[in-house]
Write a protein that holds these residues in place. Structure first.
Motif, mmCIF file in Angstrom:
data_model
loop_
_atom_site.group_PDB
_atom_site.id
_atom_site.type_symbol
_atom_site.label_atom_id
_atom_site.label_comp_id
_atom_site.label_asym_id
_atom_site.label_seq_id
_atom_site.Cartn_x
_atom_site.Cartn_y
_atom_site.Cartn_z
ATOM 1 N N PRO A 28 0.794 -1.229 0.000
ATOM 2 C CA PRO A 28 0.000 0.000 0.000
ATOM 3 C C PRO A 28 0.832 1.288 0.000
ATOM 4 N N VAL A 29 2.022 1.278 0.601
ATOM 5 C CA VAL A 29 2.839 2.491 0.622
ATOM 6 C C VAL A 29 3.491 2.775 -0.738
ATOM 7 N N CYS A 30 3.391 1.828 -1.665
ATOM 8 C CA CYS A 30 3.936 1.989 -3.018
ATOM 9 C C CYS A 30 2.793 1.770 -4.016
ATOM 10 N N PRO A 31 2.034 2.816 -4.306
ATOM 11 C CA PRO A 31 0.852 2.686 -5.162
ATOM 12 C C PRO A 31 1.149 2.001 -6.498
ATOM 13 N N GLY A 32 0.329 1.022 -6.832
ATOM 14 C CA GLY A 32 0.470 0.307 -8.091
ATOM 15 C C GLY A 32 1.344 -0.932 -8.020
ATOM 16 N N VAL A 33 1.917 -1.195 -6.862
ATOM 17 C CA VAL A 33 2.777 -2.383 -6.721
ATOM 18 C C VAL A 33 1.932 -3.527 -6.172
ATOM 19 N N TRP A 34 1.653 -4.504 -7.049
ATOM 20 C CA TRP A 34 0.857 -5.662 -6.659
ATOM 21 C C TRP A 34 1.283 -6.861 -7.494
#
Length: 78
Positions: A28-34
């Protein structure tokens, strides 16, 4: 410094098991990382690879990065 940032960001990862039996993870602290994986470990490995690629693109493009656990990789203007 990069390794420390990656390790700290991975500590913020969240995971859930999908109805398909696969796992989904995000940072969540790195938007778009999934990422998704057949099992939790595969998902974790894929998530770290995505994070590393995301980080390299952000650095290359000069985009602002989140500060994770006090680790700030943003260039400071003098």
């Amino acid at each position: 410094m990069l390794v420390t940032f990656i390790q700290a960001a991975m500590e913020h990862a969240t995971y859930e098991k999908l109805e398909t039996g696969e796992y989904y993870g995000e940072i969540p602290v790195c938007p778009g990382v999934w990422a998704e994986g057949q099992n939790l470990e595969a998902c974790r490995r894929e998530l770290q690879e995505v994070l590393e690629d995301w980080l390299m693109l952000k650095l290359r493009d000069g985009d602002e990065l989140p500060v994770v656990d006090g680790i700030d990789l943003n260039l400071q203007k003098v």
